[in-house]
Design a protein around this motif. Structure first.
Motif, PDB file in Angstrom:
ATOM      1  N   GLU A 186       0.801  -1.343  -0.138  1.00  0.00           N
ATOM      2  CA  GLU A 186      -0.097   0.071  -0.109  1.00  0.00           C
ATOM      3  C   GLU A 186       0.831   1.186   0.130  1.00  0.00           C
ATOM      4  O   GLU A 186       0.547   2.261  -0.754  1.00  0.00           O
ATOM      5  CB  GLU A 186      -1.065  -0.119   1.367  1.00  0.00           C
ATOM      6  CG  GLU A 186      -2.090  -1.010   1.292  1.00  0.00           C
ATOM      7  CD  GLU A 186      -1.537  -2.325   1.674  1.00  0.00           C
ATOM      8  OE1 GLU A 186      -2.226  -3.330   1.654  1.00  0.00           O
ATOM      9  OE2 GLU A 186      -0.315  -2.612   1.932  1.00  0.00           O
ATOM     10  N   GLN A 189       2.657   1.586  -3.492  1.00  0.00           N
ATOM     11  CA  GLN A 189       1.442   2.118  -4.622  1.00  0.00           C
ATOM     12  C   GLN A 189       1.173   3.223  -4.391  1.00  0.00           C
ATOM     13  O   GLN A 189       0.569   4.256  -5.294  1.00  0.00           O
ATOM     14  CB  GLN A 189      -0.005   1.139  -4.296  1.00  0.00           C
ATOM     15  CG  GLN A 189       0.337  -0.283  -5.003  1.00  0.00           C
ATOM     16  CD  GLN A 189      -0.738  -1.349  -4.490  1.00  0.00           C
ATOM     17  OE1 GLN A 189      -1.445  -0.840  -3.533  1.00  0.00           O
ATOM     18  NE2 GLN A 189      -0.549  -2.556  -4.906  1.00  0.00           N
ATOM     19  N   SER A 190       1.234   4.202  -3.040  1.00  0.00           N
ATOM     20  CA  SER A 190       1.098   5.377  -2.733  1.00  0.00           C
ATOM     21  C   SER A 190       1.878   6.343  -3.495  1.00  0.00           C
ATOM     22  O   SER A 190       1.582   7.394  -3.937  1.00  0.00           O
ATOM     23  CB  SER A 190       0.860   5.901  -1.328  1.00  0.00           C
ATOM     24  OG  SER A 190       2.341   5.750  -0.712  1.00  0.00           O
ATOM     25  N   LYS A 192       2.539   6.218  -6.563  1.00  0.00           N
ATOM     26  CA  LYS A 192       2.105   6.523  -8.029  1.00  0.00           C
ATOM     27  C   LYS A 192       0.936   7.403  -7.898  1.00  0.00           C
ATOM     28  O   LYS A 192       0.733   8.097  -8.893  1.00  0.00           O
ATOM     29  CB  LYS A 192       1.896   5.072  -8.479  1.00  0.00           C
ATOM     30  CG  LYS A 192       2.962   3.977  -8.689  1.00  0.00           C
ATOM     31  CD  LYS A 192       2.242   2.782  -9.377  1.00  0.00           C
ATOM     32  CE  LYS A 192       1.134   2.211  -8.503  1.00  0.00           C
ATOM     33  NZ  LYS A 192       0.658   1.025  -9.075  1.00  0.00           N
ATOM     34  N   GLU A 193       0.559   8.027  -6.886  1.00  0.00           N
ATOM     35  CA  GLU A 193      -0.542   8.582  -6.770  1.00  0.00           C
ATOM     36  C   GLU A 193      -0.371   9.911  -7.306  1.00  0.00           C
ATOM     37  O   GLU A 193       0.642  10.647  -6.747  1.00  0.00           O
ATOM     38  CB  GLU A 193      -1.353   8.800  -5.321  1.00  0.00           C
ATOM     39  CG  GLU A 193      -1.802   7.434  -4.946  1.00  0.00           C
ATOM     40  CD  GLU A 193      -2.601   7.262  -3.641  1.00  0.00           C
ATOM     41  OE1 GLU A 193      -2.503   8.230  -3.070  1.00  0.00           O
ATOM     42  OE2 GLU A 193      -2.790   6.118  -3.193  1.00  0.00           O
ATOM     43  N   GLU A 194      -1.149  10.831  -7.857  1.00  0.00           N
ATOM     44  CA  GLU A 194      -0.729  12.233  -8.427  1.00  0.00           C
ATOM     45  C   GLU A 194      -0.536  13.171  -7.330  1.00  0.00           C
ATOM     46  O   GLU A 194       0.407  13.913  -7.309  1.00  0.00           O
ATOM     47  CB  GLU A 194      -2.003  12.581  -9.339  1.00  0.00           C
ATOM     48  CG  GLU A 194      -1.455  14.113 -10.107  1.00  0.00           C
ATOM     49  CD  GLU A 194      -0.452  13.592 -11.101  1.00  0.00           C
ATOM     50  OE1 GLU A 194       0.147  14.646 -11.380  1.00  0.00           O
ATOM     51  OE2 GLU A 194      -0.406  12.504 -11.637  1.00  0.00           O
ATOM     52  N   CYS A 196       0.815  12.592  -4.476  1.00  0.00           N
ATOM     53  CA  CYS A 196       1.803  12.203  -3.443  1.00  0.00           C
ATOM     54  C   CYS A 196       3.369  12.430  -3.884  1.00  0.00           C
ATOM     55  O   CYS A 196       3.977  11.696  -3.534  1.00  0.00           O
ATOM     56  CB  CYS A 196       1.601  10.441  -3.097  1.00  0.00           C
ATOM     57  SG  CYS A 196       0.180  10.366  -2.282  1.00  0.00           S
ATOM     58  N   ARG A 197       3.381  13.384  -4.645  1.00  0.00           N
ATOM     59  CA  ARG A 197       4.798  13.730  -5.113  1.00  0.00           C
ATOM     60  C   ARG A 197       5.609  14.283  -3.670  1.00  0.00           C
ATOM     61  O   ARG A 197       4.824  14.732  -3.018  1.00  0.00           O
ATOM     62  CB  ARG A 197       4.885  15.032  -5.759  1.00  0.00           C
ATOM     63  CG  ARG A 197       4.329  14.570  -7.279  1.00  0.00           C
ATOM     64  CD  ARG A 197       4.957  13.653  -8.182  1.00  0.00           C
ATOM     65  NE  ARG A 197       3.935  13.144  -9.316  1.00  0.00           N
ATOM     66  CZ  ARG A 197       4.186  14.106 -10.395  1.00  0.00           C
ATOM     67  NH1 ARG A 197       4.773  15.169 -10.457  1.00  0.00           N
ATOM     68  NH2 ARG A 197       3.181  13.775 -11.456  1.00  0.00           N
ATOM     69  N   THR A 199       6.869  11.914  -1.587  1.00  0.00           N
ATOM     70  CA  THR A 199       6.699  10.917  -0.621  1.00  0.00           C
ATOM     71  C   THR A 199       7.908  10.135  -0.481  1.00  0.00           C
ATOM     72  O   THR A 199       8.345   9.725  -1.360  1.00  0.00           O
ATOM     73  CB  THR A 199       5.371   9.939  -0.927  1.00  0.00           C
ATOM     74  OG1 THR A 199       4.192  10.665  -0.920  1.00  0.00           O
ATOM     75  CG2 THR A 199       5.107   8.692  -0.043  1.00  0.00           C
ATOM     76  N   ASP A 219       5.055  12.158   3.821  1.00  0.00           N
ATOM     77  CA  ASP A 219       4.801  12.891   2.698  1.00  0.00           C
ATOM     78  C   ASP A 219       5.481  14.168   2.931  1.00  0.00           C
ATOM     79  O   ASP A 219       6.016  14.680   3.962  1.00  0.00           O
ATOM     80  CB  ASP A 219       3.315  12.978   2.940  1.00  0.00           C
ATOM     81  CG  ASP A 219       2.536  11.795   2.796  1.00  0.00           C
ATOM     82  OD1 ASP A 219       3.062  10.914   1.960  1.00  0.00           O
ATOM     83  OD2 ASP A 219       1.432  11.803   3.365  1.00  0.00           O
ATOM     84  N   SER A 241       9.640   9.787  -4.346  1.00  0.00           N
ATOM     85  CA  SER A 241       8.729  10.339  -5.409  1.00  0.00           C
ATOM     86  C   SER A 241       9.135  11.760  -5.533  1.00  0.00           C
ATOM     87  O   SER A 241       8.751  12.669  -4.666  1.00  0.00           O
ATOM     88  CB  SER A 241       7.174  10.056  -5.251  1.00  0.00           C
ATOM     89  OG  SER A 241       6.497  10.797  -6.502  1.00  0.00           O
ATOM     90  N   THR A 248       5.471  11.157 -12.934  1.00  0.00           N
ATOM     91  CA  THR A 248       5.857  10.529 -11.395  1.00  0.00           C
ATOM     92  C   THR A 248       7.359  10.135 -11.896  1.00  0.00           C
ATOM     93  O   THR A 248       7.499   9.338 -12.830  1.00  0.00           O
ATOM     94  CB  THR A 248       4.935   9.334 -11.266  1.00  0.00           C
ATOM     95  OG1 THR A 248       3.691  10.034 -11.180  1.00  0.00           O
ATOM     96  CG2 THR A 248       5.350   8.676 -10.116  1.00  0.00           C
TER      97      THR A 248
END
Length: 332
Positions: A186, A189-190, A192-194, A196-197, A199, A219, A241, A248
């Motif tokens: 989890e 995978q976070s 890759k979220e838009e 969450c730059r 992180t 974060d 990230s 990304t």
């Protein structure tokens, strides 16, 4: 962990003679000039291989590592055992070099010939009594000490690595199965979220279960703070990230501080590529670049500057940037 050292033609020829000879019990090998070379040959005298173990003792040094190729069942195609002898008093660099090359030795000589590989640290382990203890330990499950757990994890990890040597470079190997703890996938995978730059996800390796565990997920981490947030006392696998990239861009960072234990260094180095497999295959993370550093303080913001335009690449050493070692942060 790959050392880049390979078996010399001299060793390959010596091993072929060793296999075909009916009067040879063991062949020593060592590392010289970045190559695996043959050493002493021990004659076959006893009917059972344990009877010839006393002959090994004059060639075993309390301060020098060595490989011992032992013929335990001459008539069997897989009648050999590869022993990596790394005494506790050996130099640290030598320990790391021999540990990281032990699987290469078996592969290049023909891994199908070796029914097992053994890691020994004391000369007493290379006696009939020591061998009996080893066989008893292998046959009967029992609680392991920290030392035994570390050696067991290296052995089993290398066994998994040998299953996928032909496919590890260039793409993800689907045959590797790495156990992961709660929250690892989890957290990965976070990345890759838009939204969450910036992180930073840190993973650690837990013994004795050989499980990748989530150490922390933070974060809004700026590039200049990354090195200050990574543990300065234990190895870590970190995924970051980039906050200001147009797309990304995820960086994989492997750190192995000088404060960390020798067994930790061995285990984390051996498991580095499988950690990437977990991220890429199981979490769907595309890694833009990999970095390696001894101390987290070597990870500076300038190292991320060329990542946006860079192609995915293999891990590369990082020059020191002169940061002082920070205190370890609390988890979030």
């Amino acid at each position: 962990m790959q050392s880049g050292i390979s078996a010399s033609q001299e060793l390959q020829d010596a091993f072929n003679r060793f296999v075909s000879a009916s009067n040879q019990r063991a062949l020593f090998a060592t590392i010289e000039n970045e190559s695996l070379v043959p050493g002493a040959v021990i004659p076959l005298q006893a009917a059972h291989f344990t009877g010839d173990l006393p002959q090994l003792q004059p060639y075993v040094s309390p301060t020098q590592a060595a490989y011992i190729l032992l013929k335990v069942e001459p008539s069997a195609p897989d009648g050999y055992i590869a022993i990596t002898f790394v005494p506790n008093a050996a130099p640290v660099r030598q320990k790391m070099l021999f540990a990281s090359t032990r699987l290469t030795l078996a592969r290049e000589l023909g891994i199908e010939r070796f029914r097992s590989t053994i890691f020994a640290t004391e000369a007493e382990e290379l006696t009939a009594e020591g061998w009996a203890k080893h066989e008893k330990h292998e046959a009967l499950p029992a609680p392991m000490t920290t030392e035994e757990a570390g050696l067991a994890s290296v052995k089993e990890a290398e066994a998994r690595e040998s299953q996928g040597t032909s496919t590890r470079r260039g793409h993800v190997n689907s045959t590797v199965n790495v156990p992961t703890g709660d929250g690892v996938l989890e957290a990965l995978q976070s990345l890759k979220e838009e939204g969450c730059r910036g992180t930073l996800v840190q993973l650690k390796y837990q013994l004795p279960n050989e499980t990748l565990a989530l150490d922390s997920s933070m974060d809004n981490v700026s590039p200049d703070m990354v090195g200050k947030l990574i543990s300065p006392s234990e190895p870590r696998y970190s995924f970051y990230s980039l906050p200001n990239a147009p797309t990304t861009q995820i960086i994989f960072i492997y750190t192995c501080p000088t404060q960390s234990k020798i067994k930790e260094r061995m285990i984390y180095s051996t498991s580095k590529s499988w950690t990437r497999i977990v991220a890429e295959r199981d979490a769907g993370v595309a890694i833009a670049k990999s970095l390696e550093a001894t101390e987290p303080s070597e990870i500076g913001a300038e190292l991320f500057g060329d990542v946006v335009a860079a192609e995915p690449s293999a891990a590369e050493p990082v020059p020191s940037t002169g940061f002082s070692r920070p205190k370890r942060p609390g988890r979030r």
